[in-house]
Design a protein around this motif. Sequence first.
Motif, PDB file in Angstrom:
ATOM      1  N   LYS A  77       0.824  -1.207   0.000  1.00 39.39           N
ATOM      2  CA  LYS A  77       0.000   0.000   0.000  1.00 39.39           C
ATOM      3  C   LYS A  77       0.859   1.258   0.000  1.00 39.39           C
ATOM      4  O   LYS A  77       0.527   2.251  -0.666  1.00 39.39           O
ATOM      5  N   ARG A  78       1.994   1.233   0.731  1.00 45.09           N
ATOM      6  CA  ARG A  78       2.900   2.379   0.727  1.00 45.09           C
ATOM      7  C   ARG A  78       3.494   2.605  -0.660  1.00 45.09           C
ATOM      8  O   ARG A  78       3.768   3.735  -1.048  1.00 45.09           O
ATOM      9  N   ARG A  79       3.678   1.504  -1.402  1.00 46.76           N
ATOM     10  CA  ARG A  79       4.219   1.623  -2.763  1.00 46.76           C
ATOM     11  C   ARG A  79       3.134   2.035  -3.767  1.00 46.76           C
ATOM     12  O   ARG A  79       3.420   2.264  -4.937  1.00 46.76           O
ATOM     13  N   GLY A  80       1.881   2.088  -3.309  1.00 50.42           N
ATOM     14  CA  GLY A  80       0.785   2.496  -4.191  1.00 50.42           C
ATOM     15  C   GLY A  80       0.390   1.441  -5.201  1.00 50.42           C
ATOM     16  O   GLY A  80      -0.142   1.765  -6.264  1.00 50.42           O
ATOM     17  N   LEU A  81       0.608   0.165  -4.855  1.00 49.03           N
ATOM     18  CA  LEU A  81       0.296  -0.937  -5.765  1.00 49.03           C
ATOM     19  C   LEU A  81      -1.006  -1.617  -5.351  1.00 49.03           C
ATOM     20  O   LEU A  81      -1.251  -1.833  -4.159  1.00 49.03           O
ATOM     21  N   THR A  82      -1.828  -1.956  -6.323  1.00 49.39           N
ATOM     22  CA  THR A  82      -3.000  -2.771  -6.032  1.00 49.39           C
ATOM     23  C   THR A  82      -2.551  -4.209  -5.833  1.00 49.39           C
ATOM     24  O   THR A  82      -1.428  -4.588  -6.208  1.00 49.39           O
ATOM     25  N   LEU A  83      -3.415  -5.022  -5.279  1.00 52.49           N
ATOM     26  CA  LEU A  83      -3.109  -6.438  -5.093  1.00 52.49           C
ATOM     27  C   LEU A  83      -2.823  -7.094  -6.440  1.00 52.49           C
ATOM     28  O   LEU A  83      -1.887  -7.893  -6.577  1.00 52.49           O
ATOM     29  N   THR A  84      -3.604  -6.759  -7.443  1.00 50.57           N
ATOM     30  CA  THR A  84      -3.426  -7.329  -8.783  1.00 50.57           C
ATOM     31  C   THR A  84      -2.086  -6.931  -9.377  1.00 50.57           C
ATOM     32  O   THR A  84      -1.374  -7.764  -9.962  1.00 50.57           O
ATOM     33  N   GLN A  85      -1.698  -5.652  -9.225  1.00 52.44           N
ATOM     34  CA  GLN A  85      -0.425  -5.195  -9.762  1.00 52.44           C
ATOM     35  C   GLN A  85       0.751  -5.892  -9.085  1.00 52.44           C
ATOM     36  O   GLN A  85       1.690  -6.349  -9.760  1.00 52.44           O
ATOM     37  N   ALA A  86       0.708  -5.964  -7.758  1.00 52.20           N
ATOM     38  CA  ALA A  86       1.806  -6.588  -7.018  1.00 52.20           C
ATOM     39  C   ALA A  86       1.923  -8.069  -7.356  1.00 52.20           C
ATOM     40  O   ALA A  86       3.029  -8.591  -7.537  1.00 52.20           O
ATOM     41  N   SER A 105      -5.152 -14.358  -6.198  1.00 55.34           N
ATOM     42  CA  SER A 105      -5.779 -15.047  -5.065  1.00 55.34           C
ATOM     43  C   SER A 105      -4.735 -15.550  -4.071  1.00 55.34           C
ATOM     44  O   SER A 105      -4.946 -15.500  -2.858  1.00 55.34           O
ATOM     45  N   PHE A 106      -3.591 -16.022  -4.578  1.00 56.56           N
ATOM     46  CA  PHE A 106      -2.537 -16.522  -3.691  1.00 56.56           C
ATOM     47  C   PHE A 106      -1.966 -15.386  -2.850  1.00 56.56           C
ATOM     48  O   PHE A 106      -1.813 -15.519  -1.630  1.00 56.56           O
ATOM     49  N   LEU A 107      -1.662 -14.240  -3.480  1.00 58.79           N
ATOM     50  CA  LEU A 107      -1.110 -13.112  -2.731  1.00 58.79           C
ATOM     51  C   LEU A 107      -2.115 -12.597  -1.703  1.00 58.79           C
ATOM     52  O   LEU A 107      -1.743 -12.202  -0.597  1.00 58.79           O
ATOM     53  N   SER A 108      -3.401 -12.609  -2.058  1.00 59.05           N
ATOM     54  CA  SER A 108      -4.434 -12.192  -1.121  1.00 59.05           C
ATOM     55  C   SER A 108      -4.427 -13.090   0.118  1.00 59.05           C
ATOM     56  O   SER A 108      -4.523 -12.615   1.256  1.00 59.05           O
ATOM     57  N   GLN A 109      -4.304 -14.399  -0.110  1.00 56.59           N
ATOM     58  CA  GLN A 109      -4.250 -15.349   1.011  1.00 56.59           C
ATOM     59  C   GLN A 109      -3.004 -15.116   1.862  1.00 56.59           C
ATOM     60  O   GLN A 109      -3.046 -15.207   3.089  1.00 56.59           O
ATOM     61  N   VAL A 110      -1.879 -14.817   1.210  1.00 58.05           N
ATOM     62  CA  VAL A 110      -0.631 -14.551   1.927  1.00 58.05           C
ATOM     63  C   VAL A 110      -0.795 -13.329   2.826  1.00 58.05           C
ATOM     64  O   VAL A 110      -0.408 -13.342   4.004  1.00 58.05           O
ATOM     65  N   GLU A 111      -1.359 -12.265   2.280  1.00 54.21           N
ATOM     66  CA  GLU A 111      -1.510 -11.020   3.048  1.00 54.21           C
ATOM     67  C   GLU A 111      -2.409 -11.207   4.265  1.00 54.21           C
ATOM     68  O   GLU A 111      -2.268 -10.500   5.260  1.00 54.21           O
TER      69      GLU A 111
END
Length: 203
Positions: A33-42, A51-57
């Motif tokens: 969020k500090r980098r200004g990236l959406t979940l999809t972009q990151a 979906s995997f990154l969302s689960q990780v977060e």
Amino acid sequence: MSEIAAAADPGPGPADHDASALALGARIRALRKRRGLTLTQAASDADLSHSFLSQVERGHERLSMASLFRIARALGTTQQALLTDEPEGVPSGGFHVYRATSDSPVDAGSGSGAVTVLAQQRARFLPMIFSGSFEDDGLWWQHDEEEFVYVLEGEIVIVLEDEEVTLARGDAAYYGGGSRHKWRTAPGETCQVLVVKEQQHHT
């Protein structure tokens, strides 16, 4: 910093909502969020699924070290920085105590490896214990940080560029930043290795 890797599974599987996985996920989310990236972009930058990154977060998935590297690179930081918290004004000459825990936010990846991070706060060095078996899956590691490896139990083969060396209990190796390296154990064998990595504070 670069990683040369064969196609790999994004992670070893669901976490048990342990405190370390939750803390790691929170640090990843906060930095994204500090980098200004959406979940999809990151996720796209890290070559992982949304979906995997969302689960990780949310602390619902435990990462492999390779996937953690991809996330760190996408966020412009390092694995070490994501694995530890920024200290709150540690005085000169201060110290902190690590208490043994069964929590582990990451797994070593290939084989049956586990990683125990022996520090909660960010310092100049990050000690970790890698335990289990490690396969040569074609993945090479190459990073800016210096690294020290000490074998506590068993044997491990370290490949540095074109040189290969077997380390047994009590043996150690050091390699400078930028050195391409990978590990493996003999088939069916396990080891326990202390790894101390330099931390570069540029997050």
